[in-house]
Design a protein around this motif. Structure first.
Motif, PDB file in Angstrom:
ATOM      1  N   LYS A 128       1.043  -0.806   0.274  1.00  0.00           N
ATOM      2  CA  LYS A 128       0.396   0.364   0.096  1.00  0.00           C
ATOM      3  C   LYS A 128       0.975   1.096   0.081  1.00  0.00           C
ATOM      4  CE  LYS A 128      -4.449  -1.820  -0.225  1.00  0.00           C
ATOM      5  NZ  LYS A 128      -3.629  -2.860   0.190  1.00  0.00           N
ATOM      6  N   LEU A 129       1.909   1.325  -0.026  1.00  0.00           N
ATOM      7  CA  LEU A 129       3.340   2.114   0.656  1.00  0.00           C
ATOM      8  C   LEU A 129       3.534   2.345  -0.198  1.00  0.00           C
ATOM      9  CD1 LEU A 129       4.708   2.562   4.106  1.00  0.00           C
ATOM     10  CD2 LEU A 129       3.370   3.499   3.410  1.00  0.00           C
ATOM     11  N   LEU A 130       3.782   0.939  -1.419  1.00  0.00           N
ATOM     12  CA  LEU A 130       4.221   1.539  -2.608  1.00  0.00           C
ATOM     13  C   LEU A 130       3.539   2.350  -3.959  1.00  0.00           C
ATOM     14  CD1 LEU A 130       6.685  -1.672  -2.973  1.00  0.00           C
ATOM     15  CD2 LEU A 130       6.747   0.727  -2.948  1.00  0.00           C
ATOM     16  N   GLN A 131       2.043   1.850  -3.738  1.00  0.00           N
ATOM     17  CA  GLN A 131       1.036   2.695  -3.957  1.00  0.00           C
ATOM     18  C   GLN A 131       0.946   3.930  -4.366  1.00  0.00           C
ATOM     19  OE1 GLN A 131      -1.919  -0.363  -3.255  1.00  0.00           O
ATOM     20  NE2 GLN A 131      -1.111  -1.655  -4.806  1.00  0.00           N
ATOM     21  N   LEU A 132       1.495   4.587  -2.439  1.00  0.00           N
ATOM     22  CA  LEU A 132       0.507   5.924  -2.854  1.00  0.00           C
ATOM     23  C   LEU A 132       2.045   6.469  -3.117  1.00  0.00           C
ATOM     24  CD1 LEU A 132      -1.030   8.297  -1.048  1.00  0.00           C
ATOM     25  CD2 LEU A 132       0.486   7.090   1.304  1.00  0.00           C
ATOM     26  N   GLN A 133       3.088   5.996  -3.103  1.00  0.00           N
ATOM     27  CA  GLN A 133       4.545   5.928  -3.767  1.00  0.00           C
ATOM     28  C   GLN A 133       4.360   6.387  -4.979  1.00  0.00           C
ATOM     29  OE1 GLN A 133       7.338   3.833  -1.310  1.00  0.00           O
ATOM     30  NE2 GLN A 133       9.016   5.400  -1.996  1.00  0.00           N
ATOM     31  N   ALA A 134       3.745   6.010  -5.884  1.00  0.00           N
ATOM     32  CA  ALA A 134       3.655   5.469  -6.648  1.00  0.00           C
ATOM     33  C   ALA A 134       2.447   6.938  -7.529  1.00  0.00           C
ATOM     34  CB  ALA A 134       2.946   4.484  -7.716  1.00  0.00           C
ATOM     35  N   LEU A 135       2.203   7.112  -6.558  1.00  0.00           N
ATOM     36  CA  LEU A 135       0.562   8.473  -6.712  1.00  0.00           C
ATOM     37  C   LEU A 135       1.002  10.017  -6.546  1.00  0.00           C
ATOM     38  CD1 LEU A 135      -2.674   7.450  -4.966  1.00  0.00           C
ATOM     39  CD2 LEU A 135      -2.629   7.480  -7.549  1.00  0.00           C
ATOM     40  N   LEU A 136       2.155  10.041  -5.520  1.00  0.00           N
ATOM     41  CA  LEU A 136       3.406  10.724  -5.551  1.00  0.00           C
ATOM     42  C   LEU A 136       4.481  11.143  -6.466  1.00  0.00           C
ATOM     43  CD1 LEU A 136       3.753  10.382  -1.346  1.00  0.00           C
ATOM     44  CD2 LEU A 136       2.288  11.353  -2.645  1.00  0.00           C
ATOM     45  N   ASN A 137       4.615   9.788  -7.153  1.00  0.00           N
ATOM     46  CA  ASN A 137       6.123  10.082  -8.221  1.00  0.00           C
ATOM     47  C   ASN A 137       7.161   9.972  -7.545  1.00  0.00           C
ATOM     48  OD1 ASN A 137       6.899  10.094 -10.600  1.00  0.00           O
ATOM     49  ND2 ASN A 137       6.691  12.282 -10.864  1.00  0.00           N
ATOM     50  N   LEU A 138       6.820   9.083  -6.733  1.00  0.00           N
ATOM     51  CA  LEU A 138       8.022   9.223  -5.613  1.00  0.00           C
ATOM     52  C   LEU A 138       8.630   8.149  -5.433  1.00  0.00           C
ATOM     53  CD1 LEU A 138       9.908  10.724  -2.910  1.00  0.00           C
ATOM     54  CD2 LEU A 138       8.487   9.611  -1.851  1.00  0.00           C
ATOM     55  N   ASP A 139      10.127   8.581  -5.611  1.00  0.00           N
ATOM     56  CA  ASP A 139      11.078   7.316  -5.853  1.00  0.00           C
ATOM     57  C   ASP A 139      10.591   6.106  -5.305  1.00  0.00           C
ATOM     58  OD1 ASP A 139      12.637   5.310  -6.589  1.00  0.00           O
ATOM     59  OD2 ASP A 139      14.561   6.626  -6.733  1.00  0.00           O
ATOM     60  N   ALA A 140      10.611   4.530  -5.642  1.00  0.00           N
ATOM     61  CA  ALA A 140      10.366   3.698  -4.618  1.00  0.00           C
ATOM     62  C   ALA A 140      11.558   3.161  -3.966  1.00  0.00           C
ATOM     63  CB  ALA A 140       9.619   1.615  -5.393  1.00  0.00           C
ATOM     64  N   ALA A 141      12.547   3.209  -4.147  1.00  0.00           N
ATOM     65  CA  ALA A 141      13.854   2.949  -3.669  1.00  0.00           C
ATOM     66  C   ALA A 141      13.574   4.264  -2.184  1.00  0.00           C
ATOM     67  CB  ALA A 141      15.244   2.956  -4.258  1.00  0.00           C
ATOM     68  N   VAL A 142      12.993   5.447  -1.716  1.00  0.00           N
ATOM     69  CA  VAL A 142      12.677   6.256  -0.790  1.00  0.00           C
ATOM     70  C   VAL A 142      12.073   5.731   0.546  1.00  0.00           C
ATOM     71  CG1 VAL A 142      12.653   8.820  -0.365  1.00  0.00           C
ATOM     72  CG2 VAL A 142      13.471   7.998  -2.216  1.00  0.00           C
ATOM     73  N   PRO A 143      12.946   5.767   1.410  1.00  0.00           N
ATOM     74  CA  PRO A 143      12.414   4.996   2.531  1.00  0.00           C
ATOM     75  C   PRO A 143      10.891   5.804   2.713  1.00  0.00           C
ATOM     76  CG  PRO A 143      14.230   4.675   3.056  1.00  0.00           C
ATOM     77  CD  PRO A 143      14.457   5.777   2.128  1.00  0.00           C
ATOM     78  N   PHE A 144       9.755   5.665   2.924  1.00  0.00           N
ATOM     79  CA  PHE A 144       8.245   5.576   2.886  1.00  0.00           C
ATOM     80  C   PHE A 144       7.590   6.058   3.990  1.00  0.00           C
ATOM     81  CE2 PHE A 144       4.186   6.874   1.291  1.00  0.00           C
ATOM     82  CZ  PHE A 144       3.802   7.598   1.169  1.00  0.00           C
ATOM     83  N   THR A 145       6.794   6.058   4.682  1.00  0.00           N
ATOM     84  CA  THR A 145       6.487   6.387   6.341  1.00  0.00           C
ATOM     85  C   THR A 145       4.936   6.598   6.179  1.00  0.00           C
ATOM     86  OG1 THR A 145       5.744   4.793   7.691  1.00  0.00           O
ATOM     87  CG2 THR A 145       7.267   6.730   7.993  1.00  0.00           C
ATOM     88  N   ILE A 146       4.136   6.699   6.968  1.00  0.00           N
ATOM     89  CA  ILE A 146       2.630   8.044   6.779  1.00  0.00           C
ATOM     90  C   ILE A 146       2.737   7.874   8.474  1.00  0.00           C
ATOM     91  CG2 ILE A 146       2.323   7.552   4.776  1.00  0.00           C
ATOM     92  CD1 ILE A 146      -0.538   5.606   5.838  1.00  0.00           C
ATOM     93  N   ALA A 147       1.860   9.383   8.925  1.00  0.00           N
ATOM     94  CA  ALA A 147       1.679   8.829  10.344  1.00  0.00           C
ATOM     95  C   ALA A 147       0.031   8.726  10.595  1.00  0.00           C
ATOM     96  CB  ALA A 147       0.856  10.700  10.815  1.00  0.00           C
ATOM     97  N   ALA A 148      -0.204   8.042  11.138  1.00  0.00           N
ATOM     98  CA  ALA A 148      -0.875   6.879  11.917  1.00  0.00           C
ATOM     99  C   ALA A 148      -1.654   8.142  12.395  1.00  0.00           C
ATOM    100  CB  ALA A 148      -0.495   5.864  11.900  1.00  0.00           C
ATOM    101  N   PRO A 149      -2.951   9.013  12.550  1.00  0.00           N
ATOM    102  CA  PRO A 149      -4.059   9.202  13.039  1.00  0.00           C
ATOM    103  C   PRO A 149      -5.146   8.611  13.445  1.00  0.00           C
ATOM    104  CG  PRO A 149      -4.488  10.442  11.272  1.00  0.00           C
ATOM    105  CD  PRO A 149      -2.958  10.018  10.709  1.00  0.00           C
TER     106      PRO A 149
END
Length: 478
Positions: free
Chosen positions: A208-229
């Motif tokens: 799901k994070l990779l799919q979100l990165q694709a929407l952002l056009n953010l490199d999949a190799a960049v570490p990425f996580t989201i805040a969880a309200p």
């Protein structure tokens, strides 16, 4: 230079790493996606192209002025460009001209073209806004899906911890001879299944994070996580404020797609007027300056003196008498220089031009008919989109009502499943319940928790979708 490039790359990597270390909020994701998503960039570029087209059509209202300059070398039998006589001499020549043209009346063709291009540009700007809204909605959907996947990891971790504690308790009793080894094997199987579920939940979260990165056009190799309200803290309007008729009327006023259709209809109507103007005569003004040079005319007479020049003879009684005429014969010459020729050959012209279209393969009339059909096409598109919008809003409202009911039912189901599990665990601890029955109740509780989470997130998204149609955007906090 290499040091500058290296330093720039290091700063860029440090910025990316610093950005990746923090948890991305929904607002950060939406902002980044709007700046970097390919679809949004394409819509922005198209709007810029249409703006340039509008600027060009405005400039076309002004008169045109063009200056032409040519030079060359001619030989063989040709015409001297300065004397306009045939010659076989080799000639070096140059021509210079300035031409002006201005439309006086063309049945407002250019004016309507400007108006049509203006509406087209406004539609492109609204289309850019729509692309921003669409990516915001898609990012919000992906963000909530990732949050749900993250919550499922937490539930799976609790399930694994409970199964591990139960396995340890059963092992102690088996070791003491109080329970058969079959009970331990059943608990080991349950722990293995729960661990597998946890692994799958973690893998799904990464996906799901990779799919979100694709929407952002953010490199999949960049570490990425989201805040969880907490999903419970996400504000949603009461359903009573999101009645489908109210939302639909608001959407007609606020959503870009409706403005796009309205502007496209207006642009098409203006194009009809511009196309019709081509069928009628047009009047324009023209003027020009022209001069030329030729090295064939190297000398110009400077001084003259009268002289008798024979022009023939007459015969009188058998005797030929010469007939003369008095002419001024040049006795001195000046060089016919480049700039002197430009001055001597300088000419001007002014005039009016009336262009009357008679027959051009039916092109103008066919284009006019096509433009009228295009108006109908745009009006049908507007009607179709309005119908689709209304259908989508009523469907979204129906889904929201169902999601609320499902969420409320899931809360009741969770309370019942939790109570059943608590009773089963107490009976198991005193030896009144088999491990397989405890496992069944535990699995039911786990499924109920997952169903509640899914229903809760589905309810939140369905409500946010109605808020989006109403023109409120996507917000996960007050």
């Amino acid at each position: 230079m290499k040091k500058w490039i290296t330093s720039g790359m290091l700063l860029f990597m440090m910025a990316i790493q610093g950005l990746a270390q923090e948890k991305w909020s929904l607002e950060q994701c939406v902002t980044y996606a709007i700046k970097n998503n390919v679809s949004v960039k394409q819509a922005d570029i198209q709007a810029r192209i249409d703006r340039l087209t509008l600027e060009q059509s405005k400039l076309a209202l002004y008169p045109t002025a063009n200056s032409q300059h040519s030079g060359g070398y001619q030989f063989g039998r040709s015409i001297d460009p300065t004397s306009n006589q045939f010659t076989t001499n080799e000639i070096l020549f140059a021509n210079h001209s300035l031409n002006l043209n201005a439309d006086l009346f063309n049945w407002f063709r250019k004016k309507n073209t400007v108006a049509a291009n203006d509406y087209t540009y406004q539609a492109s700007a609204a289309r850019f806004e729509k692309a921003r809204n669409d990516i915001s909605l898609n990012v919000a959907n992906g963000y909530l899906a990732a949050l749900l996947s993250g919550e499922q990891i937490h539930v799976a971790e609790v399930q694994v911890q409970q199964s591990r504690e139960q396995r340890d308790n059963v092992k102690k009793q088996v070791d003491a001879g109080a329970l058969p080894e079959l009970n331990l094997a059943e608990m080991e199987t349950q722990l293995a299944n729960d661990s597998s579920t946890l692994i799958g939940a973690k893998a799904d979260f990464k996906l799901k994070l990779l799919q979100l990165q694709a929407l952002l056009n953010l490199d999949a190799a960049v570490p990425f996580t989201i805040a969880a309200p907490p999903v419970e803290s996400v504000p949603v309007l009461p359903l009573s404020e999101l009645e489908p008729d109210v939302v639909y009327n608001s959407a007609l006023q606020n959503l870009p797609q409706q403005r796009i259709n309205e502007l496209n209809v207006k642009a098409a109507q203006r194009n009809v007027l511009a196309a019709k103007a081509v069928l009628y005569p047009s009047l324009s003004f023209f003027g020009g300056l022209d001069t030329r040079y030729s090295n064939a005319q190297k000398l110009l007479p400077a001084n003259f003196q009268p002289a008798a020049v024979p022009i023939g003879f007459v015969n009188v009684n058998g005797t030929n008498y010469v007939v003369n005429t008095q002419e001024n014969i040049p006795t001195g010459f000046n060089k016919n220089t480049y700039f002197r020729q430009l001055s001597n050959n300088f000419s001007q012209n002014l005039g009016l031009a009336l262009n009357i279209p008679i027959f051009n393969g039916g092109q103008a009339r066919i284009n006019w008919k096509k433009s009228k059909l295009n108006v109908t096409l745009q009006e049908l598109q507007k009607e179709q989109d309005a119908q689709s919008l209304k259908q989508d809003i009523y469907q979204a409202h129906t889904n929201a009502v169902a999601a609320i009911e499902k969420f409320n039912a899931s809360k009741i189901a969770l309370a019942s499943a939790q109570q059943a599990y608590d009773f089963a665990r107490k009976r198991f601890e005193v030896g009144l319940l088999k491990p397989i029955d405890l496992i069944t109740n535990q699995n039911n509780l786990f499924k109920t928790k997952i169903n509640l989470l899914a229903a809760q997130y589905d309810y939140v998204f369905k409500m946010k979708l109605l808020e989006f149609y109403k023109g409120m955007g996507i917000q996960l906090h007050n």
